[in-house]
Design an enzyme around this catalytic site. Structure first.
Site, PDB file in Angstrom:
ATOM      1  CG  ASP A  11      -1.676   1.226   1.248  1.00 13.49           C
ATOM      2  OD1 ASP A  11      -1.733   1.949   0.736  1.00 13.49           O
ATOM      3  OD2 ASP A  11      -2.737   1.114   2.269  1.00 13.49           O
ATOM      4  CD  GLN A  94      -1.246   2.216   5.032  1.00 10.08           C
ATOM      5  OE1 GLN A  94      -2.174   3.073   4.919  1.00 10.08           O
ATOM      6  NE2 GLN A  94      -1.568   0.883   4.842  1.00 10.08           N
ATOM      7  CG  ASN A 104      14.667 -10.611   1.304  1.00 10.36           C
ATOM      8  OD1 ASN A 104      13.487 -10.064   1.231  1.00 10.36           O
ATOM      9  ND2 ASN A 104      15.292 -11.648   0.911  1.00 10.36           N
ATOM     10  CE1 TYR A 229      -3.594  -1.286  11.582  1.00  6.02           C
ATOM     11  CE2 TYR A 229      -3.996   1.032  11.388  1.00  6.02           C
ATOM     12  CZ  TYR A 229      -4.308  -0.337  11.010  1.00  6.02           C
ATOM     13  OH  TYR A 229      -5.073  -0.519   9.870  1.00  6.02           O
ATOM     14  CE  LYS A 232      -5.650  -6.046  10.920  1.00  4.82           C
ATOM     15  NZ  LYS A 232      -4.899  -6.752  11.759  1.00  4.82           N
ATOM     16  CG  ASP A 233      -0.184  -7.350   9.153  1.00  9.41           C
ATOM     17  OD1 ASP A 233       0.266  -6.293   8.908  1.00  9.41           O
ATOM     18  OD2 ASP A 233      -0.770  -7.752  10.118  1.00  9.41           O
ATOM     19  CE1 TYR A 349      -5.720   4.350  14.193  1.00 13.61           C
ATOM     20  CE2 TYR A 349      -6.069   2.230  13.462  1.00 13.61           C
ATOM     21  CZ  TYR A 349      -5.814   3.361  12.904  1.00 13.61           C
ATOM     22  OH  TYR A 349      -5.914   4.010  11.666  1.00 13.61           O
TER      23      TYR A 349
HETATM   24  P1  13P Z   1      -4.912  -0.492   5.088  1.00 15.03           P
HETATM   25  O1  13P Z   1      -4.029  -1.452   5.891  1.00 15.03           O
HETATM   26  O2  13P Z   1      -5.469  -1.243   3.799  1.00 15.03           O
HETATM   27  O3  13P Z   1      -4.373   0.614   4.439  1.00 15.03           O
HETATM   28  O4  13P Z   1      -6.177  -0.113   5.937  1.00 15.03           O
HETATM   29  C1  13P Z   1      -5.890   0.703   7.178  1.00 15.03           C
HETATM   30  C2  13P Z   1      -6.824   1.046   7.840  1.00 15.03           C
HETATM   31  O5  13P Z   1      -6.805   1.439   9.062  1.00 15.03           O
HETATM   32  C3  13P Z   1      -8.460   0.972   7.366  1.00 15.03           C
HETATM   33  O6  13P Z   1      -9.249   1.483   8.345  1.00 15.03           O
HETATM   34 MG    MG Z   2      -4.023   1.860   3.111  1.00 11.32          MG
HETATM   35 MG    MG Z   3      -4.838  -2.379   2.465  1.00  3.66          MG
END
Ligand code: 13P
Ligand code: MG
Ligand code: MG
Ligand code: 13P
Length: 367
Positions: A11, A94, A104, A229, A232-233, A349
């Site tokens: 992302d 991000q 790597n 945080y 997301k992964d 968070y």
């Molecule tokens: P992403 O990891 O897809 O950027 O989402 C982050 C998020 O906090 C969505 O609410």
């Molecule tokens: Mg995002």
């Molecule tokens: Mg995402």
């Protein structure tokens, strides 16, 4: 012919929140990978997005963990980040958590799933990409498709011996902590681990008949890199299919279950993993968690495809998406309460930790 299939996703910026990348951003990434193809570093490639994540899928002959290929992806994502910044996109760069490339891209933020294979005469594989969830989300489908709900395991003689699951404990951050378990005899042990989707993640699967690698999953957990945080992964996965492996339809079948997984808004909630066409956007409550799947044939490293498996004409997956939407609504009705949110240990968070510390001071113990 020996080839490597490499998927790398990140992302690096998104329009209007965490929805989808811009066309200019995708074009920039594509153009950089195209230059590498012209130079002969890669054989073929495809660029796609799932929600706000851009995936580079490429074939080459340099093997897994190739510095050249990883550097290429890093450069493409850096260049894309500049475009994202110039357009004021949200979360520009991000997932690029570490600035200096040191050979790597694993451990820097982007998700990597790759495998070196001896290409079969009719090599078929699936490329999965999910947004707003964790790598552990795939484990349930892999368990079903390779161990518990695959008719091939009793109809296809070359599947009778089962598969070897390599499972990683992603909470261990000093190195790769893995265990190898075999289906069918270790089924209960596999279940005992995979029930904890935030901690134990299927990293790869091998055929016990041919010893070949069949599945490779990205296992990155961003908060293990950043310490807090940062998004997301959102995982990717490569799955070879047919012949000595489960059929494409056997791998896809469990996705109709749309299990509740970790993710959704702020990476802190629970929602149904919804199968969507490639290049789908995100909306409702920064979700729901979505997964796309592109099917390919490959010959001497050259792709034919993708066939977009969740965008079928029979409208089967549309019917499934309605079910997923219903499941999302049902759980969202209870907002912050109970199972609708992740347990404290998984809350992404940091804010909640501070809040609970403040509240702790206000508690009084009655005598
Ligand atoms: P992403 O990891 O897809 O950027 O989402 C982050 C998020 O906090 C969505 O609410
Ligand atoms: Mg995002
Ligand atoms: Mg995402
Ligand atoms: P193969 O044996 O060619 O993999 O075909 C099996 C199949 O496609 C069943 O759906």
């Amino acid at each position: 012919m020996k080839i490597t299939i490499t998927g790398i996703k990140a992302d690096i910026g998104s329009i209007g929140g965490h929805i989808c990348p811009s066309k200019a951003l995708l074009d920039e990434v594509r153009q950089i990978v195209q230059q590498a193809q012209k130079k002969g570093d890669i054989i073929d490639f495809r660029i796609s997005h799932t929600g706000d994540d851009i995936a580079i899928l490429a074939t080459h002959t340099l093997g897994v963990d190739s510095e050249k290929i990883h550097r290429l992806a890093h450069e493409a994502f850096l260049a894309g980040t500049e475009v994202a910044k110039s357009q004021g996109l949200y979360g520009a760069g991000q997932d690029l958590l570490v600035d200096a490339f040191s050979g790597n891209i694993k451990g820097m933020g982007p998700a990597v799933a790759e495998m070196e294979i001896e290409e079969r005469p009719s090599e078929a594989f699936l490329f999965f990409a999910a947004d707003k969830t964790d790598p552990g989300a795939y484990s349930f489908f892999l368990y079903k498709a390779f161990a518990s709900s695959c008719p091939g395991t009793f109809l296809g003689p070359s599947l009778f011996q089962g598969f070897k699951f390599t499972i990683m404990d992603v909470s261990y951050t000093e190195g790769d902590k893995v265990v190898e378990l075999n289906s069918p005899e270790d089924l209960y042990d596999i279940q005992a681990l995979l029930r904890d989707e935030g901690r134990f993640v299927v990293e790869s699967i091998h055929s016990r008949t041919t010893q070949e690698i069949v599945v490779a999953v990205s296992t990155t957990r961003l908060h293990n890199i950043a310490g807090k945080y940062v998004g997301k992964d959102d995982p990717i996965m490569v799955v070879r299919t047919q012949k000595d492996f489960p059929a494409t339809g056997e791998v896809l079948q469990p996705f109709a279950i749309c299990p509740y997984v970790a993710g959704f808004m702020r990476g802190s909630h629970v929602g149904p993993l919804t199968p969507v066409p490639q290049n789908s956007t995100i909306s409702y409550f920064d979700g729901p968690p979505i997964v796309s799947c592109a099917a390919y044939s490959v010959k001497e490293g050259k792709f034919t495809g993708p066939a977009d498996t969740f965008a079928d004409g029979a409208e089967f997956w549309q019917h499934i998406r309605r079910k997923a939407a219903q499941k999302a609504e049902w759980l969202r009705e209870q907002e912050f309460f109970g199972v609708a949110m992740l347990p404290e240990s998984e809350l992404e968070y940091g804010g909640i930790v501070e809040k609970l510390e403040e509240l702790e001071k206000k508690f009084k113990i009655r005598s």
